[in-house]
Design an enzyme around this catalytic site. Structure first.
Site, PDB file in Angstrom:
ATOM      1  N   LYS A   1       0.859  -1.187   0.000  1.00  0.00           N
ATOM      2  CA  LYS A   1       0.000   0.000   0.000  1.00  0.00           C
ATOM      3  C   LYS A   1       0.891   1.232   0.000  1.00  0.00           C
ATOM      4  CE  LYS A   1      -3.824   2.324   2.371  1.00  0.00           C
ATOM      5  NZ  LYS A   1      -4.923   2.198   3.327  1.00  0.00           N
TER       6      LYS A   1
ATOM      7  N   ASP B   1     -13.474   4.696   9.776  1.00  0.00           N
ATOM      8  CA  ASP B   1     -13.836   4.510   8.368  1.00  0.00           C
ATOM      9  C   ASP B   1     -14.313   3.068   8.177  1.00  0.00           C
ATOM     10  OD1 ASP B   1     -14.184   5.351   5.764  1.00  0.00           O
ATOM     11  OD2 ASP B   1     -12.092   5.128   5.187  1.00  0.00           O
TER      12      ASP B   1
END
Ligand code: ADP
Ligand code: MG
Length: 385
Positions: A122, A233
């Site tokens: 990532k 989130d």
């Protein structure tokens, strides 16, 4: 953003030193002059000039002119190379494969180690602003407070903060026994973690037992709170579902949720903790109603009840622990301020984030609205003229 690794193995030691020199110089210089690059990379100007032309050709650095002198700055491509090179040297990643995700603030790739085992890379890309038409215009590209304070290298610094935060929290959560990927390494703005063999909940049209899965997800939110944390989130984009065989059965499978994406986690002591907690709960609630037609009879869980679980049964407070393992309160504040100033508020709030292999038909925004960091700098430079 693409990650073109073709030139990775053609760079020689002087090229790498030169690239590192440009990186160091870019932290506090908008334009790094050649002489400074030579000093920083401990090489002769002649050697550095040869490397510079190679690095510029492959877009790892970019030539910039200002009123007084010409020089160079590091590009995202250059930072990608430096981080990947370090992760390779550490034996954590060997080759880079397909891109599996594009977000506003990150790119996700499958990589493999020397033995060919697949992992996930990532790459955090803060400072790469994408915006919705009509919501913001070019005027908004004026520098925010943090950019002014942090200077030229704020995009590098903030992207690294996001990576450090994500890696630190993933490690703490893993150790606490939560279902998250295994963090395997971090360098600069990149992290490597185990590959979850599954799909985001958002891609799953039917589940055999919505009530069961819903309860499990709510449990996860409560468990997090008992560890002192709110995901911030928690939604169908950041919950991956994998199938696991049920032990002692003849091939029966059950769906196991795995939580990802941690740059926006907050402590239960955060001033807006209750708001974030409730938002996480509501995201799941709404999704289950919309997608599976499932509505829970129970109104909760509620923040005040979850907070009572804090530290129960001798559980550790991870919000406190992460500070000891390298993500300080100051770093947390800086990252949060930056994200606020840039309107970064997670996946569900922004439908620009999507997965490549996902049916994007109900995503209202499209890729044309994406402007890369490089454009941003151009705009800023020309506007300030
Ligand atoms: P973003 O901040 O851009 O939302 P995420 O960490 O949520 O980044 O990752 C984006 C997408 O990449 C996810 O929705 C998922 O499809 C994929 N992904 C991320 N991490 C993993 C992983 N460890 N294993 C499998 N897929 C992953
Ligand atoms: Mg996400």
């Amino acid at each position: 953003m693409k990650l073109d690794t073709k030139s990775l193995r053609y760079l020689n030691p002087t090229d790498w030193r030169t690239l590192t020199g440009v990186e160091t110089g870019s932290r506090n210089h908008e334009v790094v002059p050649t002489s400074l690059i030579a000093t920083l990379s401990k090489s002769s100007v002649g050697d550095v000039q040869r490397s510079i032309s190679i690095l510029a050709k492959t877009n790892l650095i970019a030539k910039v002119k200002n009123a007084k002198y010409d020089g160079y700055r590091l590009t995202y491509g250059g930072l990608d190379y430096l981080a990947l090179h370090s992760l390779q040297k550490a034996g954590i990643a060997y080759s880079v494969g397909n891109q599996i995700g594009v977000g506003k603030e990150s790119d996700i790739f499958v990589v493999s180690d020397e033995k060919g085992e697949q992992r996930v890379l990532k790459i955090h890309r803060l400072g790469r602003v994408s915006f919705k038409k009509g919501v913001r215009n070019k005027r908004d590209y004026a520098r925010t407070r943090i950019q002014k304070e942090r200077g030229a290298g704020s995009w590098m610094y903030m992207s690294r903060l996001a990576a450090v935060k994500e890696h630190t929290f993933m490690q703490a959560l893993k150790e606490a026994g939560m279902a998250v990927p295994t963090p395997l390494g971090q360098n600069r703005h990149q992290i490597i973690m185990s590959l979850v063999d599954g799909f985001p909940l958002r891609q799953i049209d039917k589940v055999p037992d919505p009530a069961g899965l819903y309860a499990e997800l709510m449990d996860m939110i409560i468990q997090l709170a008992s560890l002192g944390l709110i995901h911030g989130d928690f939604n169908e984009f950041n919950i991956l579902i994998k199938e696991e065989e049920v032990e002692g059965t003849d091939g029966d499978v059950k769906l196991v949720p795995v939580l990802i994406d941690f740059p926006q986690m907050v402590s239960v002591d955060h001033a807006d903790a209750e708001y974030y907690f409730q938002r996480d709960v509501n995201c799941v609630r709404r999704f289950f109603e919309r997608r599976y037609g499932f509505v829970s009879d129970e109104p909760g869980p509620f923040f005040k009840d979850a907070k009572k679980m804090l530290g129960r049964d001798g559980t550790k407070r991870l919000d406190v622990n992460v500070e000891a393992s390298g993500f300080s309160k100051k770093m947390a504040r800086e990252l949060e301020t930056y994200m606020k100033e840039h309107g970064i508020d997670g996946d569900a709030q922004d439908r620009n984030t999507k997965n490549i292999d996902e049916d994007a038909s109900d995503d209202t925004e499209n890729e044309e609205d994406d402007h890369e960091h490089e454009d941003l700098e151009q705009t800023v430079e020309t506007e300030q003229g």
